[in-house]
Enzyme design. Structure first.
Site, PDB file in Angstrom:
ATOM      1  N   ASP A 158      -3.688   2.533  -5.543  1.00 49.82           N
ATOM      2  CA  ASP A 158      -2.368   2.530  -4.909  1.00 49.82           C
ATOM      3  C   ASP A 158      -2.120   1.332  -3.996  1.00 49.82           C
ATOM      4  OD1 ASP A 158      -4.114   3.338  -2.819  1.00 49.82           O
ATOM      5  OD2 ASP A 158      -2.408   4.233  -1.792  1.00 49.82           O
ATOM      6  N   GLU A 159      -2.898   0.282  -4.114  1.00 47.65           N
ATOM      7  CA  GLU A 159      -2.640  -0.887  -3.266  1.00 47.65           C
ATOM      8  C   GLU A 159      -2.991  -2.165  -4.003  1.00 47.65           C
ATOM      9  OE1 GLU A 159      -5.350  -1.487   0.066  1.00 47.65           O
ATOM     10  OE2 GLU A 159      -6.599   0.122  -0.700  1.00 47.65           O
TER      11      GLU A 159
ATOM     12  N   ASP B 285       0.845  -1.188   0.000  1.00 49.13           N
ATOM     13  CA  ASP B 285       0.000   0.000   0.000  1.00 49.13           C
ATOM     14  C   ASP B 285       0.885   1.244   0.000  1.00 49.13           C
ATOM     15  OD1 ASP B 285      -2.160   1.669   0.205  1.00 49.13           O
ATOM     16  OD2 ASP B 285      -2.460   1.342   2.349  1.00 49.13           O
TER      17      ASP B 285
END
Ligand SMILES: [Mg+2]
Length: 442
Positions: A147-148, A54
Site C-alpha cells: 500500500d505504499e 501511503d
C-alpha cells in the site's frame, strides 16, 4: 517557475486547494473558490517532484469501504496465529491500539473493537488498483509494500499540464472517489524526506519538506526518524548521549563511522538531509529464487535442510549482486506425485541476507516435513525493492544480528578474495528463535 492557468507560479503564497485544485491568489485561510480549509502552500511547492504515497490504515480502510456499518466503529485487522494487530483504524488508534500490539492488549484498550481476520487477497487486489493509478502519473513508481510507493514525477509537467504537487493532489482525490480509501502524500526532494513527510499528517495528509528547511527541520527530530535506527540502535545512540538528529549534524563523517561503522555513513548523510537514492521502478524481476530437483525423493529435515541452506545462499548472492532485496520469503515444494506447495512469509523489512532467507524458509519447511516425499525444493524472495532499505542493523534478535554482521564480513572477504576463499560452516537447527515480525501496516 511554472505557467499554470495563466498565472506564473513563482510566488510561494500561490498555493492551491487540495479539494478543488484552484490556485490561490491570496493568503486567505480558506479556498477562494470552494471555501475548503485544505490549502497547500510552500515556497518549493512547484519545484519538488519526489513523492511517497501511503494508504491510510489500509486493511481497515478496505474493510470499512466494503461494510459501511463499520464506518464509525473501531476496527482492528489481525488475529491469526501470533495474535497481533496488523492494522487499526483511526478510531481504534485514538483508544490506544497500535500496529504490532498483541491482540489481548488491544482489546483491553478498546473492548468494543470489531476484529476482522486479514483478507490478504482482497488487499492485494486493491493495492494493485492504487498502483495502476500511480503508474498513470509516472513510469517511475517504486512500491515499498502492498500500500505504499515512491514516485518520481520529474519531467511529467508536459504530460499532465500540471506541476507534480497538483498531480499528486488530484491523484489523492481520485483514489478517494474511485477506490473508496484515502492516502497520505509526502513531497520532497529525496526519498528519505518524502517518506518522513507522508507520515506527518495522516490520514488524508499532504506534507511538503523543502530543501531549504531540511537541516533545521531534521535537527529537532528524534534519531528514530532515520531509516535503520530502530529501538536497539536508538539505545546505542542514547548511551552516547544522542537523541536528536541535530546532535548527529554536529559530528563529522569520520567520527560517526569510527563509532558506528557503515551506519555512521548513513547517519552523516541522512541527518543532513542528503539522500541520493533514485527511484527504481519494479518492471523487471518480480522475484528471485533458486530451486533444485533431487535425484531421489527426500523427506527428512536432515536431507532437506542442507539443500535449503545452499539455495538460500544462491538467492542471497543474486540479490546482493543486483543490489536488491525482497520482503516476502517463498518456499516451494513439489511432492512425489507432482503437487506443488508454496508457502510464504512477509518480513518486517526487506532482506538480502542468506541467513534471514534460510531461517524464514526453515520455519516454513518445518511445517511441511510431515513424512511427505518431495522431488523438488525451491526458495526465493518476492516484493523486491532497492537494497538500501534492507536488513536494518537493529534486528530485534541479537543472535540474528550477530549472524547478519558475520555474513557482511564474509561477503567483504569474498569480494576481495573470491567466493571459494571463504566457506561457511553452519549448524542446522540452531538459532530458530529469530521469528520475523508479523506484517504490519500504517
Ligand atoms: Mg499504509
Amino acid at each position: 517557475m511554472f505557467a499554470f492557468m495563466g498565472l506564473l507560479v513563482n510566488n510561494p503564497d500561490h498555493g492551491f486547494c487540495r479539494d478543488c485544485l484552484t490556485l490561490q491568489r491570496t493568503v486567505a485561510p480558506r479556498c477562494e473558490a470552494c471555501g475548503s480549509p485544505r490549502l497547500l502552500r510552500h515556497p518549493e511547492l512547484y519545484r519538488l517532484h519526489i513523492a511517497h504515497v501511503d494508504c491510510d490504515a489500509f486493511y481497515a480502510a478496505v474493510e470499512k469501504r466494503d461494510d459501511p456499518t463499520l464506518r464509525d466503529r473501531p476496527v482492528i485487522i489481525g488475529g491469526g496465529k501470533r495474535g497481533v494487530v496488523s492494522t487499526a483504524c483511526y478510531i481504534a488508534r485514538i483508544r490506544g491500539v497500535r500496529s504490532a500490539m498483541p491482540m489481548f492488549k488491544a482489546l483491553e484498550a478498546c473492548p468494543e473493537a470489531v476484529v476482522i481476520k486479514p483478507n490478504m487477497e482482497k488487499y492485494a487486489r486493491v493495492g494493485r488498483q492504487v498502483r495502476e493509478m500511480m503508474r498513470a502519473l509516472t513510469p517511475l513508481v517504486e512500491p515499498l509494500s502492498i500500500d505504499e510507493a515512491f514516485l518520481d514525477l520529474a519531467g511529467t509537467e508536459k504530460l499532465h499540464g500540471l506541476p507534480p504537487a497538483l498531480v499528486l493532489a488530484r491523484f489523492a482525490a481520485d483514489v478517494e472517489r474511485d477506490i473508496g480509501i484515502t492516502v497520505s502524500v509526502g513531497l520532497s526532494y529525496c526519498k528519505f524526506l518524502a517518506k518522513v513527510a507522508s507520515d506527518f499528517r495522516k490520514p488524508r495528509g499532504f506534507s511538503v519538506i523543502g530543501e531549504a528547511e531540511a537541516v533545521d527541520f531534521l535537527a529537532e527530530q528524534p534519531v528514530t526518524l532515520i531509516w535503520g535506527v530502530g529501538k536497539a540502535f536508538a539505545a546505542t545512540l542514547e548511551r552516547d548521549g544522542i537523541r536528536r538528529i541535530g546532535q548527529l549534524q554536529r559530528l563529522d563523517r569520520a567520527d560517526l563511522m569510527r563509532r558506528y561503522g557503515t551506519m555512521g555513513d548513513r547517519l552523516h548523510s541522512l541527518s543532513r538531509g542528503i539522500d541520493h537514492r533514485t527511484i527504481h521502478p519494479d518492471h523487471e524481476a518480480k522475484s528471485v529464487s533458486a530451486e533444485t530437483t533431487f535425484d531421489t525423493d527426500l523427506a527428512t529435515p536432515a536431507e532437506l535442510v542442507p539443500v535449503l541452506r545452499a539455495l538460500s545462499e544462491k538467492v542471497s548472492a543474486r540479490l546482493k549482486k543486483a543490489g536488491i532485496a525482497g520482503r516476502t520469503v517463498v518456499l516451494k515444494l513439489k511432492t512425489q506425485d507432482f503437487r506443488i506447495r508454496t508457502r510464504n512469509r512477509q518480513l518486517g523489512d526487506p532482506t538480502r541476507l542468506a541467513d534471514r532467507i534460510f531461517q524464514t524458509g526453515l520455519q516454513l519447511l518445518e511445517k511441511e516435513t510431515d513424512g511427505t516425499k518431495y522431488r523438488l525444493l525451491g526458495i526465493g524472495v518476492s516484493d523486491l525493492t532497492d537494497a538500501g532499505r534492507a536488513d536494518p542493523p537493529d534486528l530485534v534478535d541479537v543472535r540474528a544480528r550477530k549472524r547478519a554482521l558475520a555474513e557482511g564480513a564474509i561477503d567483504m572477504l569474498r569480494e576481495k578474495f573470491g567466493r571459494a576463499a571463504v566457506e561457511t560452516g553452519y549448524t542446522f537447527g540452531k538459532g530458530r528463535n529469530a521469528h520475523p515480525p508479523e506484517p504490519v501496516d500504517d
